[in-house]
Design a protein around this motif. Structure first.
Motif, PDB file in Angstrom:
ATOM      1  N   GLY A   1     -20.845 -25.309 -41.964  1.00  0.00           N
ATOM      2  CA  GLY A   1     -22.033 -26.021 -42.420  1.00  0.00           C
ATOM      3  C   GLY A   1     -23.196 -25.875 -41.459  1.00  0.00           C
ATOM      4  N   ASN A   2     -22.905 -25.884 -40.162  1.00  0.00           N
ATOM      5  CA  ASN A   2     -23.972 -25.731 -39.172  1.00  0.00           C
ATOM      6  C   ASN A   2     -24.595 -24.340 -39.250  1.00  0.00           C
ATOM      7  N   ASP A   3     -23.753 -23.326 -39.422  1.00  0.00           N
ATOM      8  CA  ASP A   3     -24.280 -21.957 -39.539  1.00  0.00           C
ATOM      9  C   ASP A   3     -25.126 -21.803 -40.795  1.00  0.00           C
ATOM     10  N   LEU A   4     -24.707 -22.439 -41.889  1.00  0.00           N
ATOM     11  CA  LEU A   4     -25.506 -22.406 -43.115  1.00  0.00           C
ATOM     12  C   LEU A   4     -26.866 -23.050 -42.879  1.00  0.00           C
TER      13      LEU A   4
ATOM     14  N   LEU B   1     -27.607 -18.416 -34.574  1.00  0.00           N
ATOM     15  CA  LEU B   1     -26.757 -17.525 -35.356  1.00  0.00           C
ATOM     16  C   LEU B   1     -26.200 -16.393 -34.487  1.00  0.00           C
ATOM     17  N   ILE B   2     -27.014 -15.864 -33.595  1.00  0.00           N
ATOM     18  CA  ILE B   2     -26.561 -14.798 -32.694  1.00  0.00           C
ATOM     19  C   ILE B   2     -25.443 -15.309 -31.793  1.00  0.00           C
ATOM     20  N   GLN B   3     -25.582 -16.529 -31.317  1.00  0.00           N
ATOM     21  CA  GLN B   3     -24.532 -17.126 -30.488  1.00  0.00           C
ATOM     22  C   GLN B   3     -23.249 -17.341 -31.283  1.00  0.00           C
ATOM     23  N   SER B   4     -23.389 -17.798 -32.533  1.00  0.00           N
ATOM     24  CA  SER B   4     -22.202 -17.992 -33.374  1.00  0.00           C
ATOM     25  C   SER B   4     -21.495 -16.669 -33.632  1.00  0.00           C
ATOM     26  N   LEU B   5     -22.274 -15.604 -33.802  1.00  0.00           N
ATOM     27  CA  LEU B   5     -21.695 -14.296 -34.056  1.00  0.00           C
ATOM     28  C   LEU B   5     -20.964 -13.728 -32.843  1.00  0.00           C
ATOM     29  N   GLN B   6     -21.223 -14.288 -31.667  1.00  0.00           N
ATOM     30  CA  GLN B   6     -20.546 -13.842 -30.449  1.00  0.00           C
ATOM     31  C   GLN B   6     -19.358 -14.715 -30.086  1.00  0.00           C
ATOM     32  N   SER B   7     -19.121 -15.773 -30.845  1.00  0.00           N
ATOM     33  CA  SER B   7     -18.067 -16.727 -30.485  1.00  0.00           C
ATOM     34  C   SER B   7     -16.677 -16.126 -30.688  1.00  0.00           C
ATOM     35  N   SER B   8     -15.718 -16.648 -29.948  1.00  0.00           N
ATOM     36  CA  SER B   8     -14.332 -16.182 -30.068  1.00  0.00           C
ATOM     37  C   SER B   8     -13.780 -16.481 -31.456  1.00  0.00           C
ATOM     38  N   GLN B   9     -14.226 -17.589 -32.065  1.00  0.00           N
ATOM     39  CA  GLN B   9     -13.787 -17.941 -33.407  1.00  0.00           C
ATOM     40  C   GLN B   9     -14.224 -16.886 -34.421  1.00  0.00           C
ATOM     41  N   THR B  10     -15.459 -16.407 -34.271  1.00  0.00           N
ATOM     42  CA  THR B  10     -15.960 -15.365 -35.171  1.00  0.00           C
ATOM     43  C   THR B  10     -15.186 -14.072 -34.980  1.00  0.00           C
ATOM     44  N   TYR B  11     -14.970 -13.673 -33.729  1.00  0.00           N
ATOM     45  CA  TYR B  11     -14.240 -12.436 -33.452  1.00  0.00           C
ATOM     46  C   TYR B  11     -12.797 -12.526 -33.935  1.00  0.00           C
ATOM     47  N   GLN B  12     -12.185 -13.690 -33.791  1.00  0.00           N
ATOM     48  CA  GLN B  12     -10.794 -13.870 -34.192  1.00  0.00           C
ATOM     49  C   GLN B  12     -10.595 -13.661 -35.686  1.00  0.00           C
ATOM     50  N   HIS B  13     -11.621 -14.013 -36.478  1.00  0.00           N
ATOM     51  CA  HIS B  13     -11.497 -13.948 -37.934  1.00  0.00           C
ATOM     52  C   HIS B  13     -12.397 -12.872 -38.549  1.00  0.00           C
TER      53      HIS B  13
ATOM     54  N   TYR C   1     -23.503 -18.274 -49.779  1.00  0.00           N
ATOM     55  CA  TYR C   1     -23.367 -18.122 -48.324  1.00  0.00           C
ATOM     56  C   TYR C   1     -21.895 -18.052 -47.934  1.00  0.00           C
ATOM     57  N   PHE C   2     -21.130 -19.065 -48.324  1.00  0.00           N
ATOM     58  CA  PHE C   2     -19.728 -19.116 -47.919  1.00  0.00           C
ATOM     59  C   PHE C   2     -18.904 -18.014 -48.589  1.00  0.00           C
ATOM     60  N   ALA C   3     -19.209 -17.722 -49.850  1.00  0.00           N
ATOM     61  CA  ALA C   3     -18.438 -16.716 -50.575  1.00  0.00           C
ATOM     62  C   ALA C   3     -18.717 -15.306 -50.064  1.00  0.00           C
ATOM     63  N   SER C   4     -19.857 -15.095 -49.405  1.00  0.00           N
ATOM     64  CA  SER C   4     -20.212 -13.773 -48.878  1.00  0.00           C
ATOM     65  C   SER C   4     -19.832 -13.620 -47.412  1.00  0.00           C
ATOM     66  N   ILE C   5     -20.133 -14.629 -46.611  1.00  0.00           N
ATOM     67  CA  ILE C   5     -19.945 -14.515 -45.167  1.00  0.00           C
ATOM     68  C   ILE C   5     -18.481 -14.382 -44.795  1.00  0.00           C
ATOM     69  N   ASP C   6     -17.619 -15.160 -45.425  1.00  0.00           N
ATOM     70  CA  ASP C   6     -16.193 -15.119 -45.079  1.00  0.00           C
ATOM     71  C   ASP C   6     -15.597 -13.736 -45.324  1.00  0.00           C
ATOM     72  N   PRO C   7     -15.664 -13.179 -46.530  1.00  0.00           N
ATOM     73  CA  PRO C   7     -15.038 -11.862 -46.733  1.00  0.00           C
ATOM     74  C   PRO C   7     -15.778 -10.691 -46.110  1.00  0.00           C
TER      75      PRO C   7
ATOM     76  N   VAL D   1     -18.017 -10.882 -43.263  1.00  0.00           N
ATOM     77  CA  VAL D   1     -18.208 -10.967 -41.807  1.00  0.00           C
ATOM     78  C   VAL D   1     -17.038 -11.684 -41.148  1.00  0.00           C
ATOM     79  N   SER D   2     -17.019 -13.014 -41.246  1.00  0.00           N
ATOM     80  CA  SER D   2     -15.967 -13.796 -40.599  1.00  0.00           C
ATOM     81  C   SER D   2     -16.065 -15.247 -41.043  1.00  0.00           C
ATOM     82  N   LYS D   3     -14.917 -15.884 -41.260  1.00  0.00           N
ATOM     83  CA  LYS D   3     -14.959 -17.300 -41.595  1.00  0.00           C
ATOM     84  C   LYS D   3     -15.340 -18.136 -40.376  1.00  0.00           C
ATOM     85  N   GLY D   4     -15.378 -17.495 -39.197  1.00  0.00           N
ATOM     86  CA  GLY D   4     -15.809 -18.199 -37.996  1.00  0.00           C
ATOM     87  C   GLY D   4     -17.268 -18.587 -38.024  1.00  0.00           C
ATOM     88  N   ILE D   5     -18.063 -17.904 -38.871  1.00  0.00           N
ATOM     89  CA  ILE D   5     -19.479 -18.247 -38.992  1.00  0.00           C
ATOM     90  C   ILE D   5     -19.770 -18.869 -40.360  1.00  0.00           C
ATOM     91  N   ALA D   6     -18.726 -19.145 -41.112  1.00  0.00           N
ATOM     92  CA  ALA D   6     -18.882 -19.786 -42.427  1.00  0.00           C
ATOM     93  C   ALA D   6     -18.711 -21.294 -42.269  1.00  0.00           C
TER      94      ALA D   6
END
Length: 355
Positions: free
Chosen positions: A67-70, A102-114, A52-58, A60-65
């Motif tokens: 523990g809660n998102d997992l 997950l949809i909300q996390s994908l819309q967060s500023s943290q996700t967009y920033q990274h 999960y972490f090794a795929s999502i960060d590179p 999509v975004s580390k903003g959704i990587a």
């Protein structure tokens, strides 16, 4: 170059997560005379957390990587077959709640920033798409990637651990590559990963056995299926007909793959291996990633990620199936939608490898 950068980043994450896991195992517990140096864990959970972490960060975004998102993804993934089957809402309430999280996390500023470079490119092409719709598109990318890669890594690792010859062959291949690496380097280049053909073969063989996904196409014009073999029947397919093909039928055909029910880790090592029936390359009958215009765009990433993850494990730790483990079956409710998931937990024992 972008692929190598993504695989390097994935390896950095995998290495850090492995260090954290081993540090936790080696932490001395109150009342213990000696620190704990090994432990037992769920193989599927171990693979899920790592991939999960090794795929999502590179990708999509580390903003959704996080523990809660997992946790939200795990809940969503478990209930996805029910959503896919259009079950009543009272049976899918937790799944829908996790999906919305997950949809909300994908819309967060943290996700967009990274956002990853790939996500930034997608955003520039789809800049007129509403933010929530863009998040839903990206959630389906996450599902397509993880719902297949996590169980694919699980089965590859399980099959190798179950076959002493396969484990020895994989470990020897990794040790040979590592022996030529610079000291203190903890990741593999793509060129080095290409040398691990035995791990790639074990991955392909696991996909052959456990990739059970329908390929669905709609017929655009009337045409006749006219097999080359004269003894075979012809079929007329009318425009508008929906075809559901199952590549697994070829994967389990004994006239193509000898002893198809068996896991043979070295079946795909020789790229020139031929089908005994037709004389065509054996890989021509290997279709875990679809084909044509809809060929899976992430196939190279998951192939290299799996090799990197297993190589890191074989290099850094000793892992074996815990005593009393029985071969798992597959979850029948997922048949036709992804790589098969195991129907029961499998525990493994893990400890630092002696150097």
């Amino acid at each position: 170059e972008p692929l190598e950068e993504s695989i390097f980043k994935a390896q950095d994450i995998l290495y850090k997560n492995l260090q954290d896991a081993m540090q936790e195992l080696s932490t001395k517990r109150p009342g213990d005379s000696n620190p704990k140096t090994s432990g037992t864990t769920s193989l599927m959970e171990f693979c899920r957390n790592s991939i999960y972490f090794a795929s999502i960060d590179p990708l999509v975004s580390k903003g959704i990587a996080t523990g809660n998102d997992l946790q939200q993804y795990t809940i969503f993934d478990a209930g996805f077959p029910l959503l896919f089957a259009e079950m009543p809402s009272f049976m899918t309430s937790e799944t829908r709640k996790a999906r919305m999280g997950l949809i909300q996390s994908l819309q967060s500023s943290q996700t967009y920033q990274h956002f990853s470079p790939w996500m930034k490119a997608r955003l520039s092409l789809l800049n007129n798409v509403p933010k929530e719709t863009f998040a839903k598109f990206n959630l389906m990318i996450i599902v397509a990637a993880l719902s297949n890669s996590i169980p694919a890594v699980f089965w590859t690792l399980y099959n190798v651990l179950s076959d002493p010859k396969a484990l020895i062959a994989c470990r020897e291949a990794v040790d040979k590559v590592v022996s030529k690496m610079e000291k203190d380097r903890h990741h593999f280049t793509l060129k080095e990963l290409d040398q691990l053909d035995v791990i790639q073969s074990a991955f392909m063989e696991s996909m052959r056995l456990y990739q059970v996904m329908f390929v669905v196409r709609d017929v655009k014009d009337d045409f006749i299926i006219n097999p080359k073999a004269p003894a075979h029947d012809q079929y007329t397919l009318e425009k508008g007909t929906r075809i559901m093909a199952l590549p697994n039928t070829a994967h389990m055909d004994p006239s193509v793959f000898e002893s198809p029910q068996e896991f043979r880790y070295d079946r795909f090592i020789d790229p020139s291996a031929k089908c005994p029936k037709t004389g065509s390359l054996l890989t021509n009958y290997f279709r875990p990633f679809g084909g044509g215009a809809h060929l899976c765009p992430g196939r190279k990433f998951i192939g290299y990620e799996t090799r990197a993850f297993l190589a890191l494990l074989f290099w850094k730790v000793d892992m074996e199936l815990a005593p009393g483990q029985h071969p798992p079956g597959i979850q029948m409710r997922r048949q036709g939608s992804s790589v098969a998931h195991p129907d029961r937990p499998v525990n493994v024992q893990i400890r630092k490898r002696a150097t």
